[in-house]
Scaffold this motif. Structure first.
Motif, PDB file in Angstrom:
ATOM      1  N   ASN A  68       0.856  -1.189   0.099  1.00  0.00           N
ATOM      2  CA  ASN A  68      -0.048   0.115  -0.090  1.00  0.00           C
ATOM      3  C   ASN A  68       0.935   1.167  -0.004  1.00  0.00           C
ATOM      4  N   SER A  69       2.031   1.132   0.749  1.00  0.00           N
ATOM      5  CA  SER A  69       2.880   2.363   0.707  1.00  0.00           C
ATOM      6  C   SER A  69       3.596   2.812  -0.628  1.00  0.00           C
ATOM      7  N   LYS A  70       3.524   1.861  -1.476  1.00  0.00           N
ATOM      8  CA  LYS A  70       4.065   2.282  -2.987  1.00  0.00           C
ATOM      9  C   LYS A  70       3.006   2.739  -3.935  1.00  0.00           C
ATOM     10  N   THR A  71       1.736   2.774  -3.262  1.00  0.00           N
ATOM     11  CA  THR A  71       0.452   3.315  -3.980  1.00  0.00           C
ATOM     12  C   THR A  71       0.893   4.804  -4.370  1.00  0.00           C
ATOM     13  N   LYS A  72       0.431   5.321  -5.520  1.00  0.00           N
ATOM     14  CA  LYS A  72       0.573   6.771  -5.773  1.00  0.00           C
ATOM     15  C   LYS A  72      -0.949   7.185  -5.648  1.00  0.00           C
ATOM     16  N   VAL A  73      -1.030   8.606  -5.313  1.00  0.00           N
ATOM     17  CA  VAL A  73      -2.280   9.161  -5.345  1.00  0.00           C
ATOM     18  C   VAL A  73      -2.919   9.590  -6.763  1.00  0.00           C
ATOM     19  N   THR A  74      -4.082   8.870  -6.965  1.00  0.00           N
ATOM     20  CA  THR A  74      -4.626   8.794  -7.880  1.00  0.00           C
ATOM     21  C   THR A  74      -5.343  10.185  -8.277  1.00  0.00           C
ATOM     22  N   GLU A  75      -5.818  10.402  -9.797  1.00  0.00           N
ATOM     23  CA  GLU A  75      -6.189  11.643 -10.206  1.00  0.00           C
ATOM     24  C   GLU A  75      -7.636  11.668  -9.398  1.00  0.00           C
ATOM     25  N   GLU A  76      -8.567  10.549  -9.298  1.00  0.00           N
ATOM     26  CA  GLU A  76      -9.654  10.533  -8.640  1.00  0.00           C
ATOM     27  C   GLU A  76      -9.688  11.295  -7.256  1.00  0.00           C
ATOM     28  N   ARG A  77      -8.531  10.756  -6.435  1.00  0.00           N
ATOM     29  CA  ARG A  77      -8.534  11.433  -5.027  1.00  0.00           C
ATOM     30  C   ARG A  77      -7.980  12.921  -5.296  1.00  0.00           C
ATOM     31  N   LYS A  78      -7.259  13.229  -6.159  1.00  0.00           N
ATOM     32  CA  LYS A  78      -6.821  14.464  -6.519  1.00  0.00           C
ATOM     33  C   LYS A  78      -8.032  15.384  -6.733  1.00  0.00           C
ATOM     34  N   ALA A  79      -8.921  14.889  -7.606  1.00  0.00           N
ATOM     35  CA  ALA A  79     -10.140  15.540  -8.037  1.00  0.00           C
ATOM     36  C   ALA A  79     -11.029  15.853  -6.817  1.00  0.00           C
TER      37      ALA A  79
END
Length: 225
Positions: free
Chosen positions: A150-161
């Motif tokens: 999970n720590s290697k996951t990048k912030v998604t565009e959906e979360r940014k939106a």
């Protein structure tokens, strides 16, 4: 409580261990140990400072302690809950804009120095302590539950939106850069900045203010190398 050098040593350990799968759990333990030390500094400052102390800016480079605390907690709440977990921020879920009497919902990066004292005067310091404790506990739970994968996951565009939709980051240039800064990181990267280093940096600034105002030996000890 550990001094600045000792806190820095803990950070170096967690920084190296949290990036590797076989030492990730040890890295999390070091991060939680560091955050325990930082939480003691928060408690110390809340204990030693009167309301007027939260409004002081003794040096030109200073901001108020009230501002620093609000700013640190808003950023932690935003990053953990909106960007990593994907749930409503504590600030909104529990009505802390009203409880804090805050004129803003943002991180506060956009506030001009001349306006910092008035902003700080508006805040309910008792509720700022409650907000600090709630966000801190929420983040510690997140850290405990995070896996290496999970720590290697990048912030998604959906979360940014979703973050944009909350209005939690001002569109002014002095603040909006945070959007790209956070959203280029992995969750593990966010554990390091802002969830540890950001607190270290600004709490040192708060301690320097306390040392100037109070001439308190504890503040001097906490800043010693």
């Amino acid at each position: 409580m550990k001094n600045k050098t000792e806190r820095g040593e803990i950070f170096k350990v967690l920084q190296s261990k949290i990036k590797k799968q076989d030492t990730f759990v040890e890295g999390k333990e070091s991060l939680l140990a560091l955050r325990k030390e930082l939480s003691l500094i928060y408690d110390y400052i809340f204990h030693i400072c009167g309301p007027d102390d939260f409004l002081e800016m003794p040096a030109k480079s200073d901001k108020t302690v009230a501002y620093y605390f609000y700013h640190l907690m808003r950023i932690e709440d935003i990053v953990t809950n909106t960007l990593i977990v994907g749930k409503e921020q504590v600030f909104f879920a529990e009505g802390f804009q009203k409880l804090l009497n805050s004129p803003i919902v943002t991180t506060g990066n956009e506030i001009q120095r001349d306006d910092l004292v008035e902003f700080s005067k508006s805040l309910n310091l008792g509720q700022l302590k409650v907000y600090t404790d709630k966000v801190w506990e929420s983040t510690n739970t997140l850290i405990q539950n995070m896996t290496f994968d999970n720590s290697k996951t990048k912030v998604t565009e959906e979360r940014k939106a979703k973050l944009l939709a909350t209005g939690s980051v001002s569109e002014e240039q002095s603040a909006f850069w945070l959007m790209d800064y956070w959203c280029k990181k992995t969750y593990g990267g966010l554990l390091l900045m802002p969830l540890s280093r950001h607190h270290m940096m600004h709490l040192d600034g708060c301690l320097r203010i306390i040392r100037k105002l109070k001439n308190d030996p504890t503040a001097s000890k906490l800043l010693s190398r």
